[in-house]
Scaffold this active site. Sequence first.
Site, PDB file in Angstrom:
ATOM      1  N   ILE A  20       1.006  -1.408   0.196  1.00  0.00           N
ATOM      2  CA  ILE A  20       0.260   0.165  -0.074  1.00  0.00           C
ATOM      3  C   ILE A  20       0.449   1.534  -0.361  1.00  0.00           C
ATOM      4  CG2 ILE A  20      -2.282   1.368   1.335  1.00  0.00           C
ATOM      5  CD1 ILE A  20      -3.065  -1.116   0.000  1.00  0.00           C
ATOM      6  N   THR A 188       9.726   1.915  19.268  1.00  0.00           N
ATOM      7  CA  THR A 188      11.226   2.257  18.346  1.00  0.00           C
ATOM      8  C   THR A 188      12.435   1.006  18.238  1.00  0.00           C
ATOM      9  OG1 THR A 188      12.507   3.973  19.607  1.00  0.00           O
ATOM     10  CG2 THR A 188      10.791   4.451  18.413  1.00  0.00           C
ATOM     11  N   LYS A 189      12.874   0.418  18.891  1.00  0.00           N
ATOM     12  CA  LYS A 189      13.905  -0.215  18.560  1.00  0.00           C
ATOM     13  C   LYS A 189      13.577  -1.777  18.120  1.00  0.00           C
ATOM     14  CE  LYS A 189      17.325  -0.290  21.937  1.00  0.00           C
ATOM     15  NZ  LYS A 189      17.696   0.398  21.847  1.00  0.00           N
ATOM     16  N   CYS A 381     -16.676 -15.929 -13.837  1.00  0.00           N
ATOM     17  CA  CYS A 381     -16.065 -17.444 -14.196  1.00  0.00           C
ATOM     18  C   CYS A 381     -16.493 -18.164 -13.474  1.00  0.00           C
ATOM     19  CB  CYS A 381     -14.047 -16.751 -13.571  1.00  0.00           C
ATOM     20  SG  CYS A 381     -13.476 -17.757 -14.707  1.00  0.00           S
ATOM     21  N   HIS A 506     -13.037 -12.027 -15.340  1.00  0.00           N
ATOM     22  CA  HIS A 506     -12.595 -11.716 -13.826  1.00  0.00           C
ATOM     23  C   HIS A 506     -13.036  -9.715 -13.994  1.00  0.00           C
ATOM     24  CE1 HIS A 506     -11.784 -15.137 -11.930  1.00  0.00           C
ATOM     25  NE2 HIS A 506     -11.301 -15.261 -12.869  1.00  0.00           N
ATOM     26  N   GLU A 508     -13.720  -7.881 -11.799  1.00  0.00           N
ATOM     27  CA  GLU A 508     -13.351  -7.541 -10.919  1.00  0.00           C
ATOM     28  C   GLU A 508     -11.908  -6.575 -10.958  1.00  0.00           C
ATOM     29  OE1 GLU A 508     -13.844 -10.191 -11.462  1.00  0.00           O
ATOM     30  OE2 GLU A 508     -11.986 -11.691 -10.072  1.00  0.00           O
TER      31      GLU A 508
HETATM   32  N1  GLN Z   1     -12.259 -23.401 -11.922  1.00  0.00           N
HETATM   33  C1  GLN Z   1     -13.231 -22.216 -13.186  1.00  0.00           C
HETATM   34  C2  GLN Z   1     -12.084 -23.382 -14.470  1.00  0.00           C
HETATM   35  O1  GLN Z   1     -10.128 -23.325 -14.467  1.00  0.00           O
HETATM   36  C3  GLN Z   1     -13.161 -21.194 -13.173  1.00  0.00           C
HETATM   37  C4  GLN Z   1     -11.468 -20.555 -12.890  1.00  0.00           C
HETATM   38  C5  GLN Z   1     -11.944 -19.323 -11.988  1.00  0.00           C
HETATM   39  O2  GLN Z   1     -12.472 -18.984 -12.049  1.00  0.00           O
HETATM   40  N2  GLN Z   1     -10.996 -18.094 -11.727  1.00  0.00           N
HETATM   41  O3  GLN Z   1     -12.703 -22.841 -14.696  1.00  0.00           O
END
Ligand code: GLN
Length: 531
Positions: A20, A188-189, A381, A506, A508
């Site tokens: 971070i 602080t050590k 996924c 994905h 996200e």
């Molecule tokens: N296990 C599933 C696959 O390999 C989904 C993978 C995942 O969700 N990243 O297709």
Amino acid sequence: MKAKYIFVTGGVLSGIGKGITAASIGNVLKNAGFNVNIQKCDPYLNVDAGTLNPGEHGECFVTVDGAETDLDLGHYERFMDVELTAASSLMSGQVLQQVIADERAGKYLGKTVQIIPHVTGAINESIQRTAEGFDIHIVEVGGTVGDYEGLSFIQAIREISMDVGRENCVFVHVVYLPYLGASGELKTKPAQNAVRELRGLGIVPDILVARSEYEPPQEAVEKLSLFCGVEREAIAVLPNAKSIYEVPLSLNNQGIGEVVMSKLSLGAKKPDLTDWKQLVQRATDTSADVVTIGVVAKYLNNQDTYMSVFEALKAAAWSQDYSVDIQWIDAEKITTANAAELLASVDGIVVPGGFGTRGLDGKIAAAQYALKNKLPYLGLCLGLQMAVVAAARNAGLTDATSTELDPEAAHPVVHTMDHQKGKEATGGTMRLGNYSCVLEKGSKAAKVYGATKVQERHRHRYECNNDYRESYSSWGIQASGLSPDGDLVEVIEALDHPFFIATQAHPELASRPTKPHPLFQGFIDSIISRT
Ligand code: GLN
């Protein structure tokens, strides 16, 4: 101009927020107008993070070009709003593999191959290559200084400072001030010892960042400065914050951006942190209305496992001045019989990615419930694969499944692509990184995205079985996103549902705290508009 370097190391203990800190320094410098790159060095002997257990190690972050990396790259992308590549993740296994391959290929013919200079040289080369074309390159060395396995990286960054000139490098050491309850003091050590350890390896820190549970008193900071030989202005304290997103502001308020710019002779530029301040205000607003999201998952004891999913949910809620309460739904406990009870308190559910058979039945049950009861659902996924199974089962194909759950399935609505067969246990063999997807005009997914051509990152082996695609409409779903050649199902959605969208990708990973991903935004908005 040649790149200047910022090296971030850590002392005392691991897990104190070095990632971070590195990401936050990057944020400040990028917002000051510099072209900044960033790289993580991981001392593990793994070649990449793809084979690490996410329950222990946290999520595997996938770059656009398909590298399976440490979750710190996720912090970097979110804090700096950049898309990194495979070059930003350097693991010991990768370096050693290269050096040994070079040795076999005769590159070092006649020479004794050694950690110094060959392994350190390979690290040095990788770092300098990754820095090319940027004003500033930030390099975080994982682990704690003094760890046996991290020594090559420490030596390599020291070598770089000799190559490029000490005046072109800033060394930032992140330390921890433990709180001693008996005397009510922050000590602080351990930090002093950690700095001595670093100096012992030939590196004198320019900046100290001290993490602690409480705000340290002035005297503690004076003491750190005196005993560690770091100027008072070059020490920043980071007591626990309400949100990790406060760290760039905190470092900037303490003048760390200025110290870096002055030490690297980069002039004095003022960062524009207006958007970031607004983000922090939203992220820490305790009076905001709450949306409650159930995350149906099997790793319930480590927040880091689904880091990007959580951050994407938060970003979408914050953008609407809401906050999000994430509830874990244990995928191993939920069944079609108890789903109503276990999901009673949530406004919507997310089924995130995952591997292996554990908890799959629960994820299917949750998706079946969401379909039937019009509960907003976002599948990521594995969450798409389980949604397709759920739709088939709800429509009467009760033995529909994925071959990941049952390799001998009579109705494998999700199965392995031919070229993936037999590679289930190996690293780097999945469909990885960015792939294009064409969304059906007029579909909910296209509306939510506001586009019909999108690209998202992937990491999976299994795919929807095309033999069943014609049945989708009778199952109440639609394949609303396909690969450009029409061969692979990328997005599905339920036909008569307020929000039931699942993607093979994905998304996200592409969400940013100040720019939520459209699918997450659509999901959260559908909940807000219902309440
Ligand atoms: N296990 C599933 C696959 O390999 C989904 C993978 C995942 O969700 N990243 O297709």
